[in-house]
Motif scaffolding. Structure first.
Motif, short mmCIF file in Angstrom:
data_model
loop_
_atom_site.label_atom_id
_atom_site.label_comp_id
_atom_site.label_asym_id
_atom_site.label_seq_id
_atom_site.Cartn_x
_atom_site.Cartn_y
_atom_site.Cartn_z
N MET A 218 0.74 -1.22 0.06
CA MET A 218 0.04 -0.15 -0.10
C MET A 218 0.82 1.23 -0.08
O MET A 218 0.66 2.19 -0.52
N LEU A 219 1.93 0.92 0.87
CA LEU A 219 2.77 2.41 0.62
C LEU A 219 3.22 2.74 -0.58
O LEU A 219 3.43 4.16 -0.88
N LYS A 220 3.30 1.74 -1.61
CA LYS A 220 3.86 2.06 -2.87
C LYS A 220 2.76 2.15 -3.78
O LYS A 220 2.92 3.02 -4.99
N THR A 221 1.51 1.71 -3.42
CA THR A 221 0.44 1.86 -4.37
C THR A 221 -0.26 3.31 -4.26
O THR A 221 -0.93 3.72 -5.23
N THR A 222 0.19 4.17 -2.99
CA THR A 222 -0.30 5.27 -2.98
C THR A 222 0.11 6.30 -4.09
O THR A 222 -0.42 7.40 -4.24
N SER A 223 1.37 5.82 -4.79
CA SER A 223 1.87 6.61 -5.99
C SER A 223 0.89 6.60 -7.14
O SER A 223 0.90 7.52 -8.05
N LEU A 224 -0.47 5.68 -7.09
CA LEU A 224 -1.41 5.57 -8.37
C LEU A 224 -2.47 6.86 -8.19
O LEU A 224 -3.25 6.88 -9.04
N VAL A 225 -2.44 7.44 -6.82
CA VAL A 225 -3.54 8.44 -6.55
C VAL A 225 -3.41 9.70 -7.58
O VAL A 225 -4.24 10.48 -7.55
N ALA A 226 -2.12 9.70 -8.37
CA ALA A 226 -2.10 10.75 -9.36
C ALA A 226 -3.41 10.73 -10.25
O ALA A 226 -3.58 11.70 -10.91
N ALA A 227 -3.92 9.46 -10.46
CA ALA A 227 -4.89 9.30 -11.46
C ALA A 227 -6.26 10.09 -10.98
O ALA A 227 -7.10 10.12 -11.74
N ILE A 228 -6.12 10.77 -9.85
CA ILE A 228 -7.60 11.44 -9.28
C ILE A 228 -7.77 12.56 -9.78
O ILE A 228 -9.02 13.02 -10.29
N PRO A 229 -6.94 13.77 -9.70
CA PRO A 229 -5.36 13.48 -9.19
C PRO A 229 -5.27 14.16 -7.87
O PRO A 229 -5.70 15.20 -7.56
N PHE A 230 -4.53 13.40 -7.18
CA PHE A 230 -3.90 13.86 -5.86
C PHE A 230 -2.50 14.22 -6.23
O PHE A 230 -1.74 13.35 -6.24
N THR A 231 -1.99 15.67 -6.07
CA THR A 231 -0.81 15.79 -6.42
C THR A 231 0.00 16.30 -5.13
O THR A 231 1.07 16.68 -5.49
N LEU A 232 -0.31 15.72 -3.97
CA LEU A 232 0.88 16.02 -2.84
C LEU A 232 1.34 14.77 -2.56
O LEU A 232 1.90 14.63 -1.42
N GLU A 233 1.24 13.54 -3.27
CA GLU A 233 2.15 12.12 -2.77
C GLU A 233 3.43 12.41 -3.11
O GLU A 233 3.89 13.12 -4.11
N LEU A 234 4.27 11.59 -2.66
CA LEU A 234 5.52 11.55 -2.78
C LEU A 234 6.24 11.49 -4.25
O LEU A 234 6.88 12.30 -4.62
N THR A 235 5.72 10.41 -4.85
CA THR A 235 6.18 10.23 -6.29
C THR A 235 5.87 11.36 -7.06
O THR A 235 6.62 11.80 -7.99
N PHE A 236 4.68 11.91 -7.10
CA PHE A 236 4.12 12.96 -7.87
C PHE A 236 4.89 14.30 -7.61
O PHE A 236 5.59 14.93 -8.58
N VAL A 237 5.27 14.49 -6.35
CA VAL A 237 5.86 15.98 -6.11
C VAL A 237 7.32 15.67 -6.42
O VAL A 237 8.09 16.58 -7.05
N ALA A 238 8.06 14.53 -6.34
CA ALA A 238 9.14 14.42 -6.67
C ALA A 238 9.57 14.46 -8.24
O ALA A 238 10.30 15.08 -8.82
N GLN A 239 8.63 13.95 -8.84
CA GLN A 239 8.49 13.88 -10.67
C GLN A 239 8.31 15.49 -10.95
O GLN A 239 9.10 15.86 -11.87
N THR A 240 7.24 16.06 -10.52
CA THR A 240 7.01 17.40 -10.84
C THR A 240 8.07 18.34 -10.58
O THR A 240 8.54 19.12 -11.41
N LYS A 241 8.91 18.41 -9.51
CA LYS A 241 9.72 19.11 -9.02
C LYS A 241 11.05 18.66 -9.74
O LYS A 241 11.77 19.77 -10.12
N GLY A 242 11.34 17.54 -10.01
CA GLY A 242 12.29 16.89 -10.91
C GLY A 242 12.11 17.72 -12.33
O GLY A 242 13.35 18.05 -12.86
#
Length: 305
Positions: A218-242
């Motif tokens: 589940m810790l890793k599945t949270t990265s899929l919430v970008a589909a909603i989109p929820f933009t404050l999750e770790l993978t999404f913010v790291a990708q966006t900032k990068g």
């Protein structure tokens, strides 16, 4: 070579040479060293940028939201799983079929697809009404106001996780001998007490390991919430900032290091919980002495308050 002592011939045993073990160990060590060198010395990874952003406010905020989603989803999913596991074993056919349909639907569709549908909920149902079916409505809510991206994220994750955990819970409950229920019922104990004091503690030995794995997943599945989109999750913010810094690899590496750290901590906690619930079973599974060999037909029941 052999020796004779007190008229008895003693044989000197020598270990059988196993060159294959050393060859395989050397090959694996060389491959690991090559991979480590390629990872550390490659300037394209920009390790300086990784350490610079590892504890930045952006990354830490993403870690916080990821942990929050994981905790909420697992807590609600566990409650749903216990409820559905009990309903699956109910003698009431309506409860049994409702639980079966819930598990069938949420296990049979991908979590990413489910999250996309949750993101479309305000469009599909601008207003949710509660009342008598095909009759008057007693209350209604505005889905746009209540179902924010964060709410839809943990609701979608919780419902999906509850379906998977329900089968884990059911397997754990079925692992407890049926005689436990019968013996406790014969003593006049209510069903809730039987479940809470006798069945569930014994089932935890079977339930805890897969639940720990599901928590890590589940810790890793949270990265899929970008589909909603929820933009404050770790993978999404790291990708966006990068992408904004034109350095996507270092920021994603920083996120990966946080995932590894949290996963390692969860594995450590899981091992201690497993050891706690497996204490009595380890003693029972040990080889008994001649005077303490239990009968295979004996039913063990501990009703000590």
């Amino acid at each position: 070579m052999s020796q004779i002592k007190d008229g008895v011939e003693l044989l000197e045993s020598t270990p059988v040479p196993r060159p294959g073990r050393w060859v395989s160990a050397i090959v694996v060590a060389l491959i690991a060293a090559m991979l480590a060198k390629a990872l550390i010395t490659n300037p394209n990874f920009q390790w300086g940028v990784v350490w610079e952003w590892l504890f930045s406010r952006t990354i830490i905020s993403g870690v916080g939201y990821t942990l929050l989603l994981t905790v909420i989803a697992m807590a609600i999913g566990t409650l749903l799983a216990i409820t559905m596991a009990i309903m699956r074993q109910s003698i009431n056919p309506i409860l049994r079929w409702v639980a079966t349909a819930y598990i069938w639907f949420f296990r049979g569709t991908p979590i990413y697809t489910q999250l996309i549908f949750w993101s479309l909920l305000p469009s599909l149902y601008p207003t949710l009404s509660f009342g008598i079916p095909f009759g008057p409505a007693f209350a209604s809510i505005d889905t746009n106001a209540w179902f924010t991206p964060f709410v839809m994220a943990w609701v979608g994750l919780s419902l999906n996780e509850g379906a998977y955990l329900a089968e884990i819970m059911r397997a754990g409950l079925l692992s407890v001998d049926k005689g436990q229920w019968e013996a406790a019922t014969a003593l006049g104990m209510p069903r809730t007490t039987i479940f809470r004091r006798i069945i569930l503690p014994q089932a935890m030995r079977v339930i805890v390991p897969p639940i720990g794995n599901e928590t890590i997943s589940m810790l890793k599945t949270t990265s899929l919430v970008a589909a909603i989109p929820f933009t404050l999750e770790l993978t999404f913010v790291a990708q966006t900032k990068g992408q904004s810094l034109f350095a996507p690899i270092p920021l994603l590496l920083a996120a990966a290091l946080w995932y590894l750290a949290i996963t390692s901590l969860l594995m450590w906690v899981q091992s201690h919980i497993e050891r706690h619930f497996g204490k009595g079973f380890e003693r029972r599974e040990s080889t008994p002495g001649p005077s303490s060999t239990p009968s295979t037909n004996t039913t063990f029941l501990d009703v000590t308050p």
